[in-house]
Motif scaffolding. Sequence first.
Motif, short mmCIF file in Angstrom:
data_model
loop_
_atom_site.label_atom_id
_atom_site.label_comp_id
_atom_site.label_asym_id
_atom_site.label_seq_id
_atom_site.Cartn_x
_atom_site.Cartn_y
_atom_site.Cartn_z
N ALA A 212 -4.83 5.09 -7.63
CA ALA A 212 -3.55 5.66 -8.03
C ALA A 212 -3.53 6.01 -9.52
O ALA A 212 -3.09 7.10 -9.91
CB ALA A 212 -2.41 4.68 -7.71
N GLU B 258 0.82 -1.21 0.00
CA GLU B 258 0.00 0.00 0.00
C GLU B 258 0.86 1.27 0.00
O GLU B 258 0.50 2.27 -0.63
CB GLU B 258 -0.95 -0.02 1.19
N LEU C 168 1.93 2.50 -3.52
CA LEU C 168 0.94 2.97 -4.49
C LEU C 168 1.13 4.43 -4.86
O LEU C 168 0.84 4.84 -5.98
CB LEU C 168 -0.47 2.71 -3.97
N GLY D 47 -6.74 0.43 -4.26
CA GLY D 47 -5.73 1.48 -4.21
C GLY D 47 -5.01 1.66 -5.53
O GLY D 47 -4.63 2.78 -5.90
N LEU D 48 -4.80 0.56 -6.26
CA LEU D 48 -4.17 0.66 -7.57
C LEU D 48 -5.02 1.49 -8.51
O LEU D 48 -4.51 2.37 -9.23
CB LEU D 48 -3.96 -0.74 -8.14
N VAL E 126 3.54 4.38 -7.58
CA VAL E 126 2.89 3.97 -8.82
C VAL E 126 2.17 5.16 -9.45
O VAL E 126 2.25 5.38 -10.66
CB VAL E 126 1.89 2.82 -8.56
N GLN E 127 1.48 5.92 -8.64
CA GLN E 127 0.79 7.11 -9.16
C GLN E 127 1.76 8.05 -9.85
O GLN E 127 1.49 8.55 -10.96
CB GLN E 127 0.08 7.84 -8.02
N PHE F 86 -5.27 -3.44 -2.15
CA PHE F 86 -4.35 -3.21 -3.25
C PHE F 86 -5.13 -2.96 -4.54
O PHE F 86 -4.83 -2.03 -5.30
CB PHE F 86 -3.42 -4.40 -3.44
#
Length: 288
Positions: A226, A161, A164, A222-223, A167-168, A219
Amino acid sequence: MKRVLPLLLVLSLVGIGLSACLLTGKKEEHKPGAAYVALGDSYTAGPYIGTMDGRDGCFRSRNNYPHLLAEAKDLELTDVSCSAATTDATDGEQVTPQKRRLDPQLDAIGPTTRLVTVGIGANDFNLIGRIITTCVQIARTSTEPSPCTTLDAAAGPRGIESRLKDVQANVTRVLQDVQAKAPDAQVVMVGYPQIFPATTTGCDDLPLADGDLPLARRFNEGLNAAVEAAAKAAGAEYLDVFSATDGHGICSDDPWIAGQTVRGKGFAYHPYAEEQEAVARLLEKVVD
């Protein structure tokens, strides 16, 4: 027919109510034959759901959503999506699951490109791989109720988490790079489907410890948050696949995502053809 796929190959590839949630981004009118480039990972490539497209080791199917959209809209498609791709594969050399070295995905885009779809981010920091390989392996031997959640918490800023936000930032960079290379193109960030259930008990197709199911679901949610935020930051459009695939994740009565056992054509923990068809229909509504 059922087939259980080898864990190592699964690891290497980790890369419906029809409604679309669109954020900022101006639509362009696409004439027949307009240039369309698809970037992405295995959730775009659609491994093993049909005939393979090319021999570059990307496990890209000819009935994935980019091909279906191009046919429906009469677009000239260049599909460089590739299983196991991370955001680094867009502007740097990418290595396929079979160790072939390919040019950056962004090289397929030029000033005459009129449409770009992007579906990427899950493989960064091996995030989805941690869920479907590491957490599954731990669940086989651990007696703890949530062993993977405990292990992930100990990772601190490198936990699933926590990563993330990185990742964003990575996906925002990709979208900005796309816009710089094709300033007149419509750019659509394609979100991820519902993969993991919002339940406290799993199923044979998702052999996680029950206590780790909330981590997998967070996840998944949250993915999407993101990549949606990345689209907003870059001024691209966002396609909400998560909402459109409600009730079709692993462990559902009508799964559009394969679990560890594949029924028919597909690959473990990846979309079936039904999911790719749904995404194509969603895109048809937002692509002019």
